[in-house]
Design an enzyme around this catalytic site. Structure first.
Site, mmCIF file in Angstrom:
data_model
loop_
_atom_site.group_PDB
_atom_site.id
_atom_site.type_symbol
_atom_site.label_atom_id
_atom_site.label_comp_id
_atom_site.label_asym_id
_atom_site.label_seq_id
_atom_site.Cartn_x
_atom_site.Cartn_y
_atom_site.Cartn_z
ATOM 1 N N THR A 190 6.913 -2.620 0.967
ATOM 2 C CA THR A 190 7.096 -1.143 1.000
ATOM 3 C C THR A 190 6.649 -0.730 2.463
ATOM 4 O OG1 THR A 190 5.196 -0.448 -0.097
ATOM 5 C CG2 THR A 190 7.072 -0.741 -1.384
ATOM 6 N N THR B 226 -0.461 9.651 -2.268
ATOM 7 C CA THR B 226 -1.301 8.836 -3.288
ATOM 8 C C THR B 226 -0.434 8.417 -4.580
ATOM 9 O OG1 THR B 226 -2.979 10.021 -2.610
ATOM 10 C CG2 THR B 226 -3.400 8.554 -4.563
ATOM 11 N N ASP C 131 2.575 2.584 -6.507
ATOM 12 C CA ASP C 131 2.456 2.439 -7.908
ATOM 13 C C ASP C 131 3.802 2.855 -8.706
ATOM 14 O OD1 ASP C 131 0.112 1.192 -7.682
ATOM 15 O OD2 ASP C 131 -0.862 2.984 -8.018
HETATM 16 N N1 LIG Z 1 6.616 9.950 3.128
HETATM 17 C C1 LIG Z 1 7.295 9.562 2.298
HETATM 18 N N2 LIG Z 1 8.561 10.113 2.233
HETATM 19 C C2 LIG Z 1 9.161 9.275 1.155
HETATM 20 N N3 LIG Z 1 9.036 8.240 0.520
HETATM 21 C C3 LIG Z 1 7.962 7.726 0.547
HETATM 22 C C4 LIG Z 1 6.774 8.307 1.343
HETATM 23 N N4 LIG Z 1 5.718 7.763 1.389
HETATM 24 C C5 LIG Z 1 5.941 6.552 0.287
HETATM 25 N N5 LIG Z 1 7.175 6.710 0.036
HETATM 26 C C6 LIG Z 1 8.122 5.863 -0.936
HETATM 27 O O1 LIG Z 1 6.786 4.922 -1.597
HETATM 28 C C7 LIG Z 1 6.951 3.721 -1.273
HETATM 29 C C8 LIG Z 1 5.306 3.233 -1.255
HETATM 30 O O2 LIG Z 1 4.774 3.867 -0.402
HETATM 31 P P1 LIG Z 1 3.745 2.738 0.473
HETATM 32 O O3 LIG Z 1 3.281 3.678 1.423
HETATM 33 O O4 LIG Z 1 4.628 1.741 1.068
HETATM 34 O O5 LIG Z 1 2.704 2.175 -0.602
HETATM 35 P P2 LIG Z 1 1.266 2.093 -0.821
HETATM 36 O O6 LIG Z 1 1.060 3.253 -1.555
HETATM 37 O O7 LIG Z 1 1.013 0.805 -1.730
HETATM 38 O O8 LIG Z 1 0.742 1.977 0.538
HETATM 39 C C9 LIG Z 1 7.697 3.567 0.090
HETATM 40 O O9 LIG Z 1 8.440 2.368 0.195
HETATM 41 C C10 LIG Z 1 8.674 4.717 -0.187
HETATM 42 O O10 LIG Z 1 9.882 4.582 -0.842
#
Ligand SMILES: Nc1ncnc2c1ncn2[C@@H]1O[C@H](COP(=O)(O)OP(=O)(O)O)[C@@H](O)[C@H]1O
Ligand SMILES: [Mg+2]
Length: 329
Positions: free
Chosen positions: A245, A273, A277
């Protein structure tokens, strides 16, 4: 790289999750997240004022289970709560999301907690007190092996003691249950036994880089990197299938020789946050419904984007109707 399916197709897949007979087992953590917002983070020895305390349901496994159940999947959770008021709070929230918590262990002492401080820039500090999560052991997992063997897919993260995580993977693997491992909280050396007994790795971009010893692109442009080479490194590492991700940039799915770039879904993000998950919970639900990893990730892209539009982890997760409504689908 293969193509993206259209939104109507994503939502018809999402709609199908509730009618899947196959279930999901999740083994791991539940935490009460004690969260305050401050202007800036305190220095050692310093006291700063904060806004009102919020106590929110969290813990990576609880979140993953809640996310999958809210979109209709049949989910059973194995883990432990303590003997404090947070125990009933955490279980109550999971039940509301539709998670079967009847096999959760009750142990003396406090439930898992985190103390989180978020400053005005969204920067945070997190202190994790495992509490009851530390008491999920091999015997408990063996006693509840049928929860795992009756599922189609097992979700694991590393907020629980490693021996219990490894035992869960072994039980699943022997029974032909697909195992999805989230290397988070990150540990640099995944035990060989865990790798050998799991099928799919799920990590964010930072975890992947550390795990494989790759440097992150300086400009943050993950589309400029050689994903075919990364896929091959992942295969050598022990995973034919993986999901990486990339936060607001979406994700990448590695499925054997195929590398699929999943576009992000644009939303007005309030708090990301628990997005990871939520993404993992949706992958579990998609796999239980018989989807390919790539298709599951396309659905997860919408479900996790919804989670970015609300505060907290579980508190920000939507059901199918709410997610449809946000995207006008
Ligand atoms: N600002 C955002 N806008 C749209 N989708 C998001 C955003 N942040 C996270 N996501 C979605 O959530 C998924 C997981 O977020 P990520 O930050 O990669 O995971 P983690 O919380 O483990 O760091 C991303 O692959 C995306 O699909
Ligand atoms: Mg992230």
């Amino acid at each position: 790289m293969t193509g993206t399916i259209d939104r109507a197709e994503v939502f018809s897949l999402l709609e199908s999750f509730a009618s899947a007979d196959a279930g999901i087992a999740v083994v791991g953590s539940m935490n009460a997240d004690y969260t305050v917002t401050t202007e800036r983070l305190p220095q050692p020895g310093e006291t700063v004022n904060a806004g009102p305390l919020r106590v929110l349901p969290g813990g990576k496994s609880g979140n993953q289970a809640a996310s999958a159940a809210k979109i209709g999947a049949k989910v059973r959770l194995l883990g432990a709560v303590g003997q404090d008021s947070n125990a009933e709070f955490l279980l109550g929230e999971l039940r509301k999301a539709g998670v079967d918590v009847s096999d959760v262990l009750h142990v003396p002492g406090p439930s898992g907690t985190t103390v989180i401080t978020v400053d005005s820039h969204g920067e945070n500090t997190i202190v994790y007190s495992p509490g009851s999560n530390a008491q999920v052991d091999v015997d408990y997992i063996r006693d509840h092996a049928s929860v795992i063997t009756n599922a189609a897919v097992l979700g694991l993260c590393l907020e629980s003691p490693l021996p219990a995580v490894i035992e869960s993977a072994k039980i699943a693997h022997e029974a032909g249950v697909k195992v999805l491992v989230n290397d988070s909280p990150f540990i640099p050396k995944l035990p060989a036994e865990l790798i050998a007994n799991s099928d799919i790795l799920l990590v964010n971009e930072h975890e992947m880089s550390q795990l494989l010893g790759l440097s992150e692109p300086e400009d943050g442009d993950w589309d400029g990197v050689d994903w075919t080479a990364i896929a091959s490194t992942l295969h050598d590492f022990g995973y034919e299938q993986a999901v990486i991700t990339l936060g607001g940039d979406g994700s990448v799915v590695v499925d054997g020789d195929q590398v699929e770039r999943i576009s992000p879904v644009r939303v007005d993000a309030v708090d990301t946050t628990g997005c990871g998950d939520s993404f993992m919970g949706t992958i579990l639900a998609g796999l239980a419904a018989g989807l390919t990893l790539g298709r599951a990730a396309q659905v997860a892209s919408y479900v996790s984007a919804y989670a970015a539009t609300g505060a907290g982890a579980q508190a920000s997760y939507g059901d199918v109707r709410q997610i449809r409504e946000l995207f006008g689908a």
